[in-house]
Design an enzyme around this catalytic site. Structure first.
Site, mmCIF file in Angstrom:
data_model
loop_
_atom_site.group_PDB
_atom_site.id
_atom_site.type_symbol
_atom_site.label_atom_id
_atom_site.label_comp_id
_atom_site.label_asym_id
_atom_site.label_seq_id
_atom_site.Cartn_x
_atom_site.Cartn_y
_atom_site.Cartn_z
ATOM 1 N N HIS A 18 0.853 -1.176 0.000
ATOM 2 C CA HIS A 18 0.000 0.000 0.000
ATOM 3 C C HIS A 18 0.898 1.239 0.000
ATOM 4 C CE1 HIS A 18 -3.182 -2.688 2.251
ATOM 5 N NE2 HIS A 18 -2.954 -3.070 1.009
HETATM 6 C C1 LIG Z 1 0.065 -9.321 -1.633
HETATM 7 C C2 LIG Z 1 -0.827 -8.143 -1.914
HETATM 8 C C3 LIG Z 1 -2.084 -8.048 -1.322
HETATM 9 C C4 LIG Z 1 -2.897 -6.944 -1.578
HETATM 10 N N1 LIG Z 1 -4.137 -6.915 -1.020
HETATM 11 C C5 LIG Z 1 -4.913 -5.822 -1.205
HETATM 12 C C6 LIG Z 1 -6.214 -5.760 -0.631
HETATM 13 O O1 LIG Z 1 -6.702 -6.709 -0.023
HETATM 14 N N2 LIG Z 1 -6.931 -4.623 -0.807
HETATM 15 C C7 LIG Z 1 -6.451 -3.556 -1.492
HETATM 16 O O2 LIG Z 1 -7.136 -2.531 -1.554
HETATM 17 N N3 LIG Z 1 -5.234 -3.616 -2.084
HETATM 18 C C8 LIG Z 1 -4.462 -4.714 -1.967
HETATM 19 N N4 LIG Z 1 -3.249 -4.779 -2.583
HETATM 20 C C9 LIG Z 1 -2.818 -3.635 -3.415
HETATM 21 C C10 LIG Z 1 -3.344 -3.731 -4.859
HETATM 22 O O3 LIG Z 1 -2.860 -4.883 -5.469
HETATM 23 C C11 LIG Z 1 -2.905 -2.491 -5.629
HETATM 24 O O4 LIG Z 1 -3.459 -1.343 -4.981
HETATM 25 C C12 LIG Z 1 -3.384 -2.462 -7.077
HETATM 26 O O5 LIG Z 1 -3.015 -3.617 -7.770
HETATM 27 C C13 LIG Z 1 -2.792 -1.231 -7.749
HETATM 28 O O6 LIG Z 1 -3.217 -1.133 -9.084
HETATM 29 P P1 LIG Z 1 -2.256 -0.441 -10.155
HETATM 30 O O7 LIG Z 1 -2.913 -0.535 -11.464
HETATM 31 O O8 LIG Z 1 -1.832 0.879 -9.652
HETATM 32 O O9 LIG Z 1 -0.936 -1.358 -10.143
HETATM 33 P P2 LIG Z 1 -0.804 -2.924 -10.575
HETATM 34 O O10 LIG Z 1 -2.124 -3.594 -10.466
HETATM 35 O O11 LIG Z 1 0.311 -3.473 -9.831
HETATM 36 O O12 LIG Z 1 -0.406 -2.811 -12.107
HETATM 37 C C14 LIG Z 1 0.774 -2.157 -12.559
HETATM 38 C C15 LIG Z 1 1.305 -2.884 -13.791
HETATM 39 O O13 LIG Z 1 2.281 -2.055 -14.434
HETATM 40 C C16 LIG Z 1 3.349 -2.863 -14.898
HETATM 41 N N5 LIG Z 1 4.530 -2.009 -15.068
HETATM 42 C C17 LIG Z 1 5.248 -1.385 -14.106
HETATM 43 N N6 LIG Z 1 6.257 -0.684 -14.652
HETATM 44 C C18 LIG Z 1 6.177 -0.867 -15.988
HETATM 45 C C19 LIG Z 1 6.953 -0.396 -17.081
HETATM 46 N N7 LIG Z 1 8.002 0.411 -16.907
HETATM 47 N N8 LIG Z 1 6.607 -0.801 -18.341
HETATM 48 C C20 LIG Z 1 5.543 -1.636 -18.542
HETATM 49 N N9 LIG Z 1 4.788 -2.105 -17.531
HETATM 50 C C21 LIG Z 1 5.085 -1.713 -16.263
HETATM 51 C C22 LIG Z 1 3.493 -3.915 -13.816
HETATM 52 O O14 LIG Z 1 4.170 -5.068 -14.310
HETATM 53 C C23 LIG Z 1 2.029 -4.183 -13.442
HETATM 54 O O15 LIG Z 1 1.491 -5.235 -14.205
HETATM 55 C C24 LIG Z 1 -2.433 -5.892 -2.401
HETATM 56 C C25 LIG Z 1 -1.175 -5.997 -3.008
HETATM 57 C C26 LIG Z 1 -0.383 -7.120 -2.787
HETATM 58 C C27 LIG Z 1 0.924 -7.227 -3.479
#
Ligand SMILES: Cc1cc2nc3c(=O)[nH]c(=O)nc-3n(C[C@H](O)[C@H](O)[C@H](O)COP(=O)(O)OP(=O)(O)OC[C@H]3O[C@@H](n4cnc5c(N)ncnc54)[C@H](O)[C@@H]3O)c2cc1C
Length: 589
Positions: A519
């Site tokens: 987080h």
């Molecule tokens: C173990 C775990 C448990 C969690 N449990 C919860 C929960 O219960 N409740 C909750 O609210 N949140 C939880 N979270 C947090 C939640 O997963 C994230 O808030 C959410 O996935 C964020 O979404 P996002 O799109 O910002 O990032 P992500 O879903 O992580 O997506 C980002 C993507 O960008 C890609 N990327 C990064 N850099 C580059 C680049 N330079 N070029 C190309 N691609 C790139 C990555 O590979 C990834 O696939 C948890 C996280 C983890 C790890």
């Protein structure tokens, strides 16, 4: 020289929760969307072998490969930062769906108070209440403005729960402290297991208001407004750190991405690593994204009308800094905005209970199976005589106790090894409860992100540098919340009490090694004007009007809940903003 490709309407940099939502919304709107994702393509068929704790939970097969790119870390600006070489405190994702595939699914709305935290604190307690170095600010958006987007995210994912506040009327079963909802949750709450029932009875008995926590692990079969049908959770307990082969846990690969692909307007490019946004500072626009296809190391530029930076909060900030967009934050002068207000989550307050004569089936569970109280969260209680602000959601989570990770032993037993430890670990496996507070972390002048002057990633670019430590605010909040957790555990009548796992640690400093939560928030924060924020309330960048930056990087502070409900709501709002921008390109107001 990079090969320059034909222009498209929208490029999403990263295809997790935020990239998936933007891709679906814009592809459905008839726009040509390209998703650039550094990891592999995958879906539920790839999650079939995932009930393997060693491979996925301990050897992190779903997570980012730190040998290719990591960050450096230090507790304060006087230290030299060193690279994080092993995963620990947080577990960023790689691969289609991002961390949204291996998340738990605990899905909250932030409190109305969160969005106006500075004004409300000043109104209620006066100016002396906010410490000088606490850079508390309003978000430039209200709960009311975000409310329809929360609903969109919850309907898409099918969140299970019971409303606590329906259009201002408090409901018996839900959280009485939540902001008003227009309608009830899309699906009913998950099962109240015996241990959760016990928590609810105990917390009621000490005057609190328990409720079943909202969950993205479906309690019942559900078809969402996009026509995506998913089955109910089996309570197998393999959610956190695993993909759900059943599709009961909402993740981007079983919700938004198939819908985006169905339109024919979305092209997914996997194993492609974005290295820069191409920025025209004079024009105040980005013109595309430069990336490497890591299969053959070819470098491309993908021109686009609009870029959505959706790489996860931390990597959003890294890409902004590498691309020279916005002024980097300087903790000495307080000038600059990119990297400012990095925050995290404070799990320092917790308590445990050991029951000699009772057992629950704690190996069963789900990532978001839990019960909670919000009496000690936000400004739901009076802080006049307290020396901290905000609070934390206190919860018992029955996420499913995996055999390797869980070795509970009561106080007095050596927790590492030996016959007594083995006996205790077997005895208490199904007889221990842990209750913890998810404390808000508020911004501090010297907690921030910038580029490391020494260490580089696999492409030779500077690593992101994290400077972060707990503050007095965190320590006092953890202490307070720990006492509240202990009161609830005590009311559950355990044979012995334990202190729970405090991450604040003996020396009081943040330690990046033990897992705490993924987080990570802040660094590209939202606000009402460009002086103190990177993006506006549509997550549109003040310095490049066709760049939108969804993700928890936009949070000016972190609340007392998991972030993704708010990340998802803001992504829907950003998608709305992009649609408006296509109709008439401008800074949206
Ligand atoms: C173990 C775990 C448990 C969690 N449990 C919860 C929960 O219960 N409740 C909750 O609210 N949140 C939880 N979270 C947090 C939640 O997963 C994230 O808030 C959410 O996935 C964020 O979404 P996002 O799109 O910002 O990032 P992500 O879903 O992580 O997506 C980002 C993507 O960008 C890609 N990327 C990064 N850099 C580059 C680049 N330079 N070029 C190309 N691609 C790139 C990555 O590979 C990834 O696939 C948890 C996280 C983890 C790890």
């Amino acid at each position: 020289m990079p090969e320059v490709l034909d222009p498209v309407d929208v490029v999403c940099v990263g295809v997790g929760w935020t990239g998936g939502i933007i891709a679906k919304e814009l592809a459905e709107d008839g726009k040509q969307v390209v998703g650039i994702e550094r990891g592999q393509e995958r879906g539920p068929e790839d999650y079939l072998t995932m009930h393997n704790e060693l491979r996925y939970a301990l050897r992190y097969e779903m997570m980012q490969d730190l040998s290719k790119g990591t960050l450096t870390f230090r507790n304060n600006p006087n230290q030299r930062a060193l690279p994080m070489r092993q995963l620990g405190s947080f577990l960023p994702g790689k691969g289609v769906g991002g961390a949204g595939v291996h998340w738990n699914g605990q899905t909250w709305r932030f409190l109305p108070y969160d969005f106006q935290i500075r004004s409300e604190t000043l109104d209620r307690y006066g100016p002396g209440k906010i410490p000088e170095e606490m850079q508390l600010q309003d978000w430039g958006i209200t709960y009311e403005e975000l409310r329809p987007y929360y609903l969109e995210f919850e309907k898409m994912t099918g969140i299970s729960g019971a409303a606590g506040n329906l259009n201002g009327e408090i409901q018996d079963e839900g959280n009485p402290f939540e902001g008003p909802r227009n309608e009830d949750f899309p699906t009913q709450p998950m099962i109240t297991s015996p241990v959760l029932g016990r928590f609810m009875e105990a917390s009621s008995s000490v005057g609190l208001h328990p409720f079943m926590a909202p969950s993205a692990n479906l309690s019942e079969a559900y078809t969402n407004p996009d026509g995506v049908a998913r089955g109910p959770c089996q309570y197998c307990g393999y959610c956190e750190r695993f993909g759900c082969e059943w599709g009961a846990k909402a993740d981007p690969t079983v919700t938004v991405l198939p819908v985006a692909q169905e339109t024919g307007n979305f092209e997914l490019r996997t194993q492609c690593d974005a290295r820069r946004l191409v920025y025209d500072e004079k024009e105040g626009r980005v013109t595309g994204v430069k990336y490497v296809d890591t299969v053959d190391n070819t470098v491309y530029v993908q021109p686009a009308e609009v870029v959505a930076l959706t790489a996860y909060g931390l990597w959003n900030v890294k890409l902004l800094l590498l691309s020279d967009i916005g002024e980097p934050y300087d903790p000495e002068t307080g000038e600059g905005v990119v990297g400012k207000n990095y925050c995290y989550q404070n799990f320092g307050g917790s308590a445990a209970g050991f029951f000699d004569d009772e057992e629950w089936n704690l190996y069963m569970g789900a990532g978001a199976l839990g019960a909670a109280v919000d009496d000690w969260n936000g400004d739901n209680f009076d802080h006049t005589d307290l020396d901290f602000l905000h609070g934390g959601n206190i919860a018992i989570s029955q996420t499913g106790k995996r055999p390797i990770a869980n070795n509970d032993a009561p106080p007095g037993v050596d927790k590492e090894w030996g016959a007594a430890f083995k006996r205790a670990s077997v005895k208490y496996h199904n007889s221990t409860v842990n209750i913890s507070a998810q404390g808000a972390v508020l911004p501090h002048r010297t907690n921030y992100l910038d580029l490391d002057p020494t260490y580089t990633d696999e492409w030779g670019d500077p690593l992101l540098r994290m400077t972060f430590d707990w503050t007095e605010q965190d320590r006092k909040l953890a202490e307070f919340e720990g006492r509240r957790c202990a009161e609830i555990v005590e009311a559950m009548n355990p044979t012995k009490m334990g202190v729970g796992t405090s991450v604040i640690g003996e020396n009081g400093h943040y330690d990046i090694r033990p897992y705490q939560s993924t987080h990570n928030t802040g660094g590209a924060i939202m606000g009402a004007n460009s002086d103190d924020s990177v993006v506006n309330s549509y997550l549109q960048c003040w310095d490049a009007e066709n760049l939108f930056v969804p993700g928890a990087s936009a949070f000016p502070h972190n609340s007392g809940y998991n972030p993704t409900g708010t990340v998802g709501a803001l992504a829907y709002r950003a998608a709305d903003g992009i649609k408006q921008y296509f109709k008439r390109p401008r800074m949206l107001g």
